[in-house]
Scaffold this motif. Structure first.
Motif, mmCIF file in Angstrom:
data_model
loop_
_atom_site.group_PDB
_atom_site.id
_atom_site.type_symbol
_atom_site.label_atom_id
_atom_site.label_comp_id
_atom_site.label_asym_id
_atom_site.label_seq_id
_atom_site.Cartn_x
_atom_site.Cartn_y
_atom_site.Cartn_z
ATOM 1 N N PHE A 1 -8.051 15.243 58.193
ATOM 2 C CA PHE A 1 -8.124 16.445 59.136
ATOM 3 C C PHE A 1 -6.924 16.170 60.178
ATOM 4 O O PHE A 1 -6.430 17.087 60.547
ATOM 5 C CB PHE A 1 -9.434 16.749 59.661
ATOM 6 N N MET A 2 -6.876 14.840 60.525
ATOM 7 C CA MET A 2 -5.810 14.695 61.474
ATOM 8 C C MET A 2 -4.489 14.988 61.077
ATOM 9 O O MET A 2 -3.581 15.423 61.952
ATOM 10 C CB MET A 2 -5.851 13.174 61.980
ATOM 11 N N ASP A 3 -4.225 14.495 59.914
ATOM 12 C CA ASP A 3 -2.761 14.472 59.248
ATOM 13 C C ASP A 3 -2.284 16.145 59.318
ATOM 14 O O ASP A 3 -1.333 16.512 59.111
ATOM 15 C CB ASP A 3 -2.724 13.791 58.104
ATOM 16 N N ASN A 4 -3.490 17.024 58.875
ATOM 17 C CA ASN A 4 -3.248 18.405 58.640
ATOM 18 C C ASN A 4 -3.144 19.249 59.914
ATOM 19 O O ASN A 4 -2.939 20.438 59.849
ATOM 20 C CB ASN A 4 -4.340 18.878 57.808
ATOM 21 N N ALA A 5 -3.573 18.665 61.090
ATOM 22 C CA ALA A 5 -3.819 19.471 62.320
ATOM 23 C C ALA A 5 -2.207 19.674 62.632
ATOM 24 O O ALA A 5 -1.256 19.011 62.508
ATOM 25 C CB ALA A 5 -4.316 18.558 63.359
ATOM 26 N N ASN A 6 -2.214 20.754 63.451
ATOM 27 C CA ASN A 6 -1.017 21.137 64.481
ATOM 28 C C ASN A 6 0.520 21.144 63.483
ATOM 29 O O ASN A 6 1.423 20.806 63.762
ATOM 30 C CB ASN A 6 -0.713 20.255 65.462
ATOM 31 N N GLY A 7 0.240 21.855 62.216
ATOM 32 C CA GLY A 7 1.277 21.873 61.407
ATOM 33 C C GLY A 7 1.934 20.649 60.739
ATOM 34 O O GLY A 7 2.939 20.436 60.406
ATOM 35 N N GLY A 8 0.825 19.664 60.984
ATOM 36 C CA GLY A 8 1.222 18.193 60.315
ATOM 37 C C GLY A 8 1.860 17.494 61.531
ATOM 38 O O GLY A 8 2.381 16.272 61.128
ATOM 39 N N LYS A 9 1.909 17.852 62.634
ATOM 40 C CA LYS A 9 2.624 17.035 63.772
ATOM 41 C C LYS A 9 1.572 16.652 64.721
ATOM 42 O O LYS A 9 0.637 17.390 64.932
ATOM 43 C CB LYS A 9 3.634 17.928 64.430
ATOM 44 N N PRO A 10 1.549 15.382 65.508
ATOM 45 C CA PRO A 10 0.813 15.159 66.343
ATOM 46 C C PRO A 10 0.624 16.133 67.557
ATOM 47 O O PRO A 10 2.140 16.452 68.010
ATOM 48 C CB PRO A 10 1.334 13.678 66.916
ATOM 49 N N TYR A 11 -0.086 16.389 68.267
ATOM 50 C CA TYR A 11 -0.337 17.110 69.486
ATOM 51 C C TYR A 11 0.459 16.443 70.760
ATOM 52 O O TYR A 11 1.190 17.145 71.308
ATOM 53 C CB TYR A 11 -1.630 17.461 70.086
ATOM 54 N N ILE A 12 0.394 14.998 70.704
ATOM 55 C CA ILE A 12 1.165 14.226 71.739
ATOM 56 C C ILE A 12 1.749 13.185 70.933
ATOM 57 O O ILE A 12 1.325 12.484 70.288
ATOM 58 C CB ILE A 12 -0.089 13.353 72.749
ATOM 59 N N ASP A 13 3.139 13.063 71.275
ATOM 60 C CA ASP A 13 3.782 11.948 70.618
ATOM 61 C C ASP A 13 3.729 10.504 71.359
ATOM 62 O O ASP A 13 4.343 10.575 72.229
ATOM 63 C CB ASP A 13 5.365 12.394 70.586
#
Length: 221
Positions: A27-39
């Protein structure tokens, strides 16, 4: 790694690692278009952006911004995180007072919303993103953030009523997008599990959510 000696991992999303999406992927890898919300690997970039936003809000270098209080319970590792946040926020000109509260008082204080900013945490009960996303539902008893969004509630209601797994997942992803954009919470870290186990113990199982199962365990001599 420096502060917590491997006991925490910096958080980039609200829903962390180990939680499956509708098709078994992360689920995490698929979130936000595949990008982390916070780098979490771009400290300097994040710092520059924070300073820019402070200036846009009328507080260049934190000038005129009121001091804030961060509340946390009295466990040693939570105090270390509080001290780090105090230091980090100072870099954008924000003065942070750390309030250390005994656990017996901390839980009711947090639940009542009697704080400015506060540490919170959650361990998953089952392998579904809704287990954490439900916490942000306006009437949820564990909504310690006191987040209230009709749009968010509507997305969670749609997810709860949806029978198609892929469509349901889409609603959950939209809900996470919304609450992150609203800064309902700021993810700080994920717990890491570490333990020692004798090779004589067989049949035990440790779930990704921090629970030990010994009902089928045995000790081999």
């Amino acid at each position: 790694e420096t502060l917590m000696q491997g006991t925490y991992t910096p958080a980039s999303n609200f829903i962390g690692t180990g939680v499956a999406d509708w098709d078994g992927s992360s689920f995490m890898d698929n979130a936000n278009g595949g990008k982390p919300y916070i780098d979490v690997n771009d400290f300097e970039g994040n710092l520059a952006k924070a300073k820019e936003l402070m200036a846009e809000a009328g507080y260049p270098d934190g000038k005129g911004f009121p001091a804030i209080t961060y509340s946390t319970n009295d466990s040693a590792y939570h105090k270390v995180v509080a001290q780090y946040l105090q230091q980090a926020w100072k870099e954008i000109g924000v003065t942070t007072n750390v309030e250390i509260v005994e656990w017996a008082s901390f839980t009711p204080q947090r639940r009542a919303g009697d704080y400015q900013t506060s540490r919170d945490g959650w361990l998953f009960d089952y392998n579904d993103a809704s287990n954490m996303l439900d916490l942000m539902y306006s009437t949820n008893g564990n909504n310690n953030a006191k987040y209230k969004s009709a749009e968010y509630d509507a997305l969670m209601n749609k997810a709860a009523a949806e029978v198609d797994p892929k469509t349901r997942s889409g609603y959950l992803h939209q809900a996470e997008d919304l609450m992150m954009a609203d800064a309902a919470v700021v993810p700080v870290a994920y717990y890491n599990e570490f333990y020692l186990q004798s090779p004589k113990i067989t049949g035990s199982w440790h779930s990704p959510y921090g629970y030990w199962y010994f009902q089928y365990a045995d000790i081999v001599e």
